[in-house]
Design a protein around this motif. Sequence first.
Motif, mmCIF file in Angstrom:
data_model
loop_
_atom_site.group_PDB
_atom_site.id
_atom_site.type_symbol
_atom_site.label_atom_id
_atom_site.label_comp_id
_atom_site.label_asym_id
_atom_site.label_seq_id
_atom_site.Cartn_x
_atom_site.Cartn_y
_atom_site.Cartn_z
ATOM 1 N N LYS A 165 0.483 -1.530 -0.080
ATOM 2 C CA LYS A 165 0.242 0.224 -0.135
ATOM 3 C C LYS A 165 1.161 1.130 -0.086
ATOM 4 O O LYS A 165 0.596 2.561 -0.559
ATOM 5 C CB LYS A 165 -1.090 0.267 1.226
ATOM 6 N N THR A 166 1.637 1.346 0.807
ATOM 7 C CA THR A 166 2.787 2.490 0.884
ATOM 8 C C THR A 166 2.718 2.422 -0.212
ATOM 9 O O THR A 166 3.790 3.805 -0.978
ATOM 10 C CB THR A 166 3.427 1.779 2.002
ATOM 11 N N GLU A 167 4.138 1.630 -1.346
ATOM 12 C CA GLU A 167 4.340 1.436 -2.536
ATOM 13 C C GLU A 167 3.389 2.314 -3.594
ATOM 14 O O GLU A 167 3.492 3.211 -4.485
ATOM 15 C CB GLU A 167 5.127 0.296 -2.910
ATOM 16 N N LYS A 168 2.299 1.982 -3.566
ATOM 17 C CA LYS A 168 1.531 2.663 -4.535
ATOM 18 C C LYS A 168 0.723 3.833 -3.720
ATOM 19 O O LYS A 168 0.660 4.918 -4.790
ATOM 20 C CB LYS A 168 -0.195 1.295 -4.361
ATOM 21 N N VAL A 169 1.008 4.132 -2.822
ATOM 22 C CA VAL A 169 0.935 6.084 -2.299
ATOM 23 C C VAL A 169 2.319 6.255 -3.120
ATOM 24 O O VAL A 169 1.617 7.551 -3.869
ATOM 25 C CB VAL A 169 0.572 5.431 -1.571
ATOM 26 N N ALA A 170 3.376 5.728 -3.151
ATOM 27 C CA ALA A 170 4.286 6.680 -2.944
ATOM 28 C C ALA A 170 4.168 6.953 -4.875
ATOM 29 O O ALA A 170 4.356 7.835 -5.603
ATOM 30 C CB ALA A 170 5.527 5.962 -2.458
ATOM 31 N N GLN A 171 3.749 5.329 -5.436
ATOM 32 C CA GLN A 171 3.334 5.828 -6.984
ATOM 33 C C GLN A 171 2.963 6.733 -7.303
ATOM 34 O O GLN A 171 2.584 7.239 -8.407
ATOM 35 C CB GLN A 171 3.164 4.395 -7.390
ATOM 36 N N LYS A 172 1.607 7.089 -6.619
ATOM 37 C CA LYS A 172 0.326 8.422 -7.061
ATOM 38 C C LYS A 172 0.709 9.542 -6.537
ATOM 39 O O LYS A 172 1.182 9.955 -7.544
ATOM 40 C CB LYS A 172 -0.487 8.171 -6.133
ATOM 41 N N LYS A 189 3.071 10.527 -8.894
ATOM 42 C CA LYS A 189 2.157 10.803 -10.656
ATOM 43 C C LYS A 189 1.390 11.661 -10.479
ATOM 44 O O LYS A 189 1.173 12.607 -11.590
ATOM 45 C CB LYS A 189 0.854 9.139 -10.732
ATOM 46 N N LEU A 190 1.541 13.264 -9.898
ATOM 47 C CA LEU A 190 0.999 13.837 -9.118
ATOM 48 C C LEU A 190 2.090 14.957 -9.262
ATOM 49 O O LEU A 190 1.514 16.033 -8.895
ATOM 50 C CB LEU A 190 0.306 13.869 -7.589
#
Length: 164
Positions: A32-39, A42-43
Amino acid sequence: MELYLIRHGIAEDKGLGIKDEERSLTKEGRQKTEKVAQKLVKLGLSFDLILTSPLVRARQTADILIAEKLSSQLEESSHLAHDGQISNWLKDWLEPRNYSQNTQLALVGHEPDLTNWAEIFLWGEVKENLVLKKAGMIGIKLPETGSPLGRSQMFWLTQPKYLL
């Protein structure tokens, strides 16, 4: 200056015979932390420096942010460990460095400390009104001059589910 207060990801439960400071992120917490960081990438977000609590789960969260290229600089601060005092962090760490107003700092730490710090920046006192979920983030804009305590502005409060 912008501060991004980031709570560590999901960690191992307390009471499993592991010292609190050694609790690691779970597999789900890392993912989940990796997905948050990836988002966040992207922002278009990036940090001049990521400052982390020395506790394992916070350091692992910060390492994920570094791996996703949200910053190239990482430092540990004992002020971000449990019960760290905002006044000590300001006096010992922030003020001596004299950062420019365009600086973006990420602080990776724990609850309830991060929301307490955010509320002190915003209102000058802890009101227990803010909620920060694991891998969530609060953005605080510090004033250009004078004490930031009770004079800062919140511009971001995101729970991780909105970034996944």
